[in-house]
Write a protein that holds these residues in place. Structure first.
Motif, mmCIF file in Angstrom:
data_model
loop_
_atom_site.group_PDB
_atom_site.id
_atom_site.type_symbol
_atom_site.label_atom_id
_atom_site.label_comp_id
_atom_site.label_asym_id
_atom_site.label_seq_id
_atom_site.Cartn_x
_atom_site.Cartn_y
_atom_site.Cartn_z
ATOM 1 N N ALA A 22 18.541 12.772 5.368
ATOM 2 C CA ALA A 22 18.041 11.712 6.249
ATOM 3 C C ALA A 22 16.522 11.754 6.327
ATOM 4 C CB ALA A 22 18.656 11.860 7.641
ATOM 5 N N THR A 23 15.972 12.958 6.308
ATOM 6 C CA THR A 23 14.511 13.111 6.343
ATOM 7 C C THR A 23 13.878 12.655 5.034
ATOM 8 O OG1 THR A 23 14.681 14.977 7.876
ATOM 9 C CG2 THR A 23 12.626 14.748 6.663
ATOM 10 N N VAL A 24 14.449 13.085 3.918
ATOM 11 C CA VAL A 24 13.904 12.712 2.606
ATOM 12 C C VAL A 24 13.937 11.188 2.424
ATOM 13 C CG1 VAL A 24 14.252 12.853 0.115
ATOM 14 C CG2 VAL A 24 14.505 14.902 1.527
ATOM 15 N N VAL A 25 15.096 10.597 2.666
ATOM 16 C CA VAL A 25 15.251 9.154 2.458
ATOM 17 C C VAL A 25 14.502 8.367 3.524
ATOM 18 C CG1 VAL A 25 16.907 7.248 2.361
ATOM 19 C CG2 VAL A 25 17.462 9.446 1.290
ATOM 20 N N GLY A 26 14.663 8.771 4.782
ATOM 21 C CA GLY A 26 14.023 8.035 5.870
ATOM 22 C C GLY A 26 12.511 8.067 5.807
ATOM 23 N N SER A 27 11.940 9.234 5.505
ATOM 24 C CA SER A 27 10.475 9.312 5.430
ATOM 25 C C SER A 27 9.946 8.520 4.240
ATOM 26 C CB SER A 27 10.015 10.770 5.342
ATOM 27 O OG SER A 27 10.479 11.399 4.156
ATOM 28 N N GLY A 28 10.739 8.443 3.168
ATOM 29 C CA GLY A 28 10.336 7.620 2.022
ATOM 30 C C GLY A 28 10.308 6.147 2.386
ATOM 31 N N ILE A 29 11.321 5.700 3.139
ATOM 32 C CA ILE A 29 11.358 4.294 3.577
ATOM 33 C C ILE A 29 10.195 4.002 4.516
ATOM 34 C CG2 ILE A 29 12.699 2.566 4.839
ATOM 35 C CD1 ILE A 29 15.229 4.137 3.956
ATOM 36 N N ALA A 41 2.191 7.530 0.074
ATOM 37 C CA ALA A 41 3.613 7.500 0.424
ATOM 38 C C ALA A 41 4.295 8.817 0.048
ATOM 39 C CB ALA A 41 4.302 6.331 -0.278
ATOM 40 N N LEU A 42 3.972 9.344 -1.136
ATOM 41 C CA LEU A 42 4.549 10.615 -1.559
ATOM 42 C C LEU A 42 4.091 11.747 -0.648
ATOM 43 C CD1 LEU A 42 6.260 12.213 -3.569
ATOM 44 C CD2 LEU A 42 4.218 12.459 -4.999
ATOM 45 N N LEU A 43 2.847 11.696 -0.204
ATOM 46 C CA LEU A 43 2.344 12.729 0.699
ATOM 47 C C LEU A 43 3.137 12.730 2.005
ATOM 48 C CD1 LEU A 43 0.297 14.927 1.384
ATOM 49 C CD2 LEU A 43 -1.256 13.131 2.191
ATOM 50 N N THR A 186 15.788 3.066 -2.626
ATOM 51 C CA THR A 186 14.500 3.103 -1.943
ATOM 52 C C THR A 186 13.588 4.098 -2.661
ATOM 53 O OG1 THR A 186 15.285 4.817 -0.396
ATOM 54 C CG2 THR A 186 15.566 2.497 0.273
ATOM 55 N N PHE A 187 12.491 4.445 -2.029
ATOM 56 C CA PHE A 187 11.448 5.266 -2.634
ATOM 57 C C PHE A 187 11.976 6.560 -3.239
ATOM 58 C CE2 PHE A 187 8.045 8.502 -2.133
ATOM 59 C CZ PHE A 187 7.062 7.927 -2.913
ATOM 60 N N SER A 188 12.937 7.200 -2.593
ATOM 61 C CA SER A 188 13.397 8.523 -3.023
ATOM 62 C C SER A 188 14.621 8.475 -3.932
ATOM 63 C CB SER A 188 13.720 9.385 -1.792
ATOM 64 O OG SER A 188 14.732 8.771 -1.020
ATOM 65 N N GLY A 189 15.034 7.303 -4.384
ATOM 66 C CA GLY A 189 16.276 7.165 -5.142
ATOM 67 C C GLY A 189 16.232 7.691 -6.568
ATOM 68 N N ILE A 190 17.415 7.772 -7.166
ATOM 69 C CA ILE A 190 17.583 8.134 -8.573
ATOM 70 C C ILE A 190 18.822 7.397 -9.075
ATOM 71 C CG2 ILE A 190 18.787 10.235 -7.810
ATOM 72 C CD1 ILE A 190 18.166 11.492 -10.519
ATOM 73 N N ARG A 191 18.756 6.812 -10.261
ATOM 74 C CA ARG A 191 19.918 6.111 -10.802
ATOM 75 C C ARG A 191 21.108 7.055 -10.954
ATOM 76 N NH1 ARG A 191 18.511 3.350 -16.387
ATOM 77 N NH2 ARG A 191 18.106 5.562 -16.802
#
Length: 231
Positions: A22-29, A41-43, A186-191
């Motif tokens: 949730a942190t990885v995905v949410g912070s990326g969004i 954004a990556l930072l 979203t930002f943190s995704g992978i196919r």
């Protein structure tokens, strides 16, 4: 292993992995909604992930060991720190927890519950990066547990913070988290199609670290003889 029973340990593993994802995905969004600068954004994504790892390992480590990662659980099972009969339960709990974490992040940002990622992450450089990232993570954990147990939460959090930036893959280093990240576009995704390459690289890196550090962390024969000679 901790003194907690298996059900409590599995809940801790699922909860910890859910909060991590949730942190990885949410912070990326959040990061991409606030800036168009990919580096910035990556930072933001990096700092949130490193920070939550310190918190989660500190508070849940005494219950389950705070693996939150099938590769780490595999290594502990291979080294007999985790009972082999518990390994499957840990992996299932981590995997389900990761998916719940993605759903939670999507709910917080009013996105569809799950969506297949279209973000391309494949190729030799990416796979090698994942091998290096997971090798380093397992090395840090094994050495930290042996020499400075109380520092492990910080060691892992700081290592992942650094690895986000020195690896081309941004250091997934976790098969369950990789799967969960394939369910967010979203930002943190992978196919999803890119997952097998990541999984193979992550497990290979973890096993390589176990093999090397099993030897590295043992005193040498000459060192033992020297100590005995002084007595």
């Amino acid at each position: 292993m901790t003194g907690f029973d298996l059900p409590r340990r599995l809940v801790a593993e699922g909860l910890g992995t859910a909060m991590l994802v949730a942190t990885v995905v949410g912070s990326g969004i959040m990061a991409t909604s606030l800036t168009q600068d990919v580096g910035l954004a990556l930072l933001g994504n990096t700092l949130a992930t490193g920070a939550i790892l310190v918190v989660l390992i500190t508070v849940l480590g005494p219950i389950s060991g705070a693996h939150f990662n099938p590769a780490v659980s595999l290594i502990f099972a291979m080294s007999r720190t985790l009972a082999k009969r518990d390994l499957a339960g840990y992996v299932v709990a981590q995997t389900l927890g990761g998916i719940v974490g993605t759903v939670a992040a999507h709910l917080m940002f009013a996105l569809p519950l799950l969506e297949m990622s279209s973000k391309i992450r494949t190729g030799g450089a990416q796979w090698f990066s994942e091998g290096v990232a997971t090798f380093g993570l397992v090395a840090v954990i094994l050495a930290g547990v042996k020499f400075e147990q109380k520092a492990v939460p910080w060691l892992v959090g700081l290592y992942i913070t650094a690895a986000y930036w020195f690896t081309a893959s941004t250091s997934f280093a976790n098969p369950a988290v990789a799967l969960a990240r394939s369910l967010t576009d979203t930002f943190s995704g992978i196919r999803p199609v890119d997952l097998p390459g990541f999984w193979i690289a992550e497990i290979s890196g973890a096993v390589a670290a176990l093999l090397l550090f099993t030897w590295l962390l043992q005193p040498g024969a000459s060192s033992t003889l020297s100590s005995e000679a002084k007595l």
